[in-house]
Design a protein around this motif. Sequence first.
Motif, short mmCIF file in Angstrom:
data_model
loop_
_atom_site.label_atom_id
_atom_site.label_comp_id
_atom_site.label_asym_id
_atom_site.label_seq_id
_atom_site.Cartn_x
_atom_site.Cartn_y
_atom_site.Cartn_z
N PHE A 139 34.52 41.32 51.10
CA PHE A 139 35.74 41.67 50.37
C PHE A 139 35.35 42.51 49.17
N VAL A 140 35.85 43.76 49.13
CA VAL A 140 35.50 44.67 48.02
C VAL A 140 36.77 45.11 47.31
N PRO A 141 37.28 44.29 46.39
CA PRO A 141 38.44 44.71 45.61
C PRO A 141 38.00 45.67 44.52
N HIS A 142 38.96 46.45 44.01
CA HIS A 142 38.67 47.33 42.86
C HIS A 142 38.03 46.48 41.76
N GLN A 143 36.92 46.99 41.23
CA GLN A 143 36.13 46.23 40.25
C GLN A 143 36.63 46.55 38.83
N ALA A 144 37.80 45.98 38.49
CA ALA A 144 38.36 46.23 37.16
C ALA A 144 38.13 45.04 36.25
N ASN A 145 38.32 43.86 36.81
CA ASN A 145 38.34 42.68 35.97
C ASN A 145 38.15 41.47 36.88
N LEU A 146 37.14 40.66 36.58
CA LEU A 146 36.82 39.52 37.45
C LEU A 146 37.98 38.54 37.58
N ARG A 147 38.80 38.45 36.53
CA ARG A 147 39.94 37.52 36.61
C ARG A 147 40.98 38.03 37.62
N ILE A 148 41.24 39.35 37.63
CA ILE A 148 42.15 39.92 38.62
C ILE A 148 41.59 39.68 40.02
N MET A 149 40.31 39.99 40.20
CA MET A 149 39.66 39.88 41.52
C MET A 149 39.71 38.44 42.03
N THR A 150 39.46 37.50 41.13
CA THR A 150 39.45 36.08 41.52
C THR A 150 40.84 35.62 41.94
N MET A 151 41.86 36.05 41.19
CA MET A 151 43.24 35.66 41.54
C MET A 151 43.63 36.22 42.90
N VAL A 152 43.24 37.47 43.17
CA VAL A 152 43.58 38.10 44.45
C VAL A 152 42.86 37.37 45.60
#
Length: 326
Positions: free
Chosen positions: A250-263
């Motif tokens: 899973f490679v989400p846009h690397q903007a913010n670990l909190r956003i990535m974790t929630m997604v």
Amino acid sequence: MYARLIGTGSALPQTEVTNDALAQRLAQDGIETNDEWIRTRTGIEARFLADASLGEGTTQLAVLAAERALAAAELTPADIDLIICATTTPDQIFPSTACQVQAKLGAAGGAAFDVQAVCAGFLYALNVADSMLTSGKFKRALVIGAETLSRVLDWKDRSTCVLFGDGAGAVVLEASDDAGILACKTYADGRLGTDVLGLTGHLDNGVLAGDPFIRMDGRQVFKCAVEGLSTSGKAVCDEVGVDPSDVALFVPHQANLRIMTMVAKKLGIDMDKMAKTVACHGNTSAASVPLALDVAVRAGNVNKGELILLQGVGAGMAWGSCLLRY
Ligand code: ACO
């Protein structure tokens, strides 16, 4: 016919700047920040910043990433008939970064153009390349995300300048009967425009008009990013008929670990499967997804035949997801 991923590459500037080093630099201008604030709010620990005096810039990083992706695919520039570069920070307005990359690689003759969808740029470029390859009109594409956002950061605005870094990533795609990109969807809502995330600066009759720096409503961006990534991730999985938990990488846009974790939680994807280069690269905008993908591929975090989910989101607001079989 599919667009199949056959090589990845990436490049970073030479200078790594840790949170502590950045805090020290900003303190010289009376701007207060610290490693603890940056790490706990964003997951970022360091970023790489381009230095023009070392010859570093968007095109130079794009060329390096492209050369590495071509080497991984065991191809030469002559094998490429399409170059698409996603960037918001070209070294010049025109010719496009893609045309400059084409010239530096020695790959003249094919099509080359840029895509501008800010942090969602690589997903948009991937979607366009997928359509062009599966139409049968093109055989092999280089799709690049390259940025030097450090040049458009207001180093006196601590709410933005700690978030971003510079870099480039590239993939080689080939038209093939073997499975590759299975579904790719891109979206935008222009109503969530400049007030949420924007950079209005432009040239007007020989002078700079507008604001030359990134401005952002962080909380709005946070909400849009979680929503756009979750819904588009689900949409591509639904189209293919797989569950997001079936994804191997899973490679989400690397903007913010909190956003990535929630997604990841909303999609039901195990955190161990998620690329997390945001810690060492910061947010590199259109470069973030191909950069994180290349790091994961080279670390052996995905095997041939497994599913990869890529996701981008950025100003516009614009967002998208791509599900592919590696
Ligand atoms: N260091 C120390 N303090 C800071 C800093 C900093 N670098 N930046 C802001 N603060 C302070 C603020 O001044 C504020 O202080 P106050 O309460 O005394 O007024 C406090 O920290 C809280 O500020 P908030 O903006 O409310 O902090 P929040 O928890 O919302 O986090 C953040 C801010 C990290 C930007 C968050 O909103 C976020 O991650 N948003 C998503 C933005 C993003 O990812 N943008 C990337 C570009 S777009 C894209 O790639 C999708």
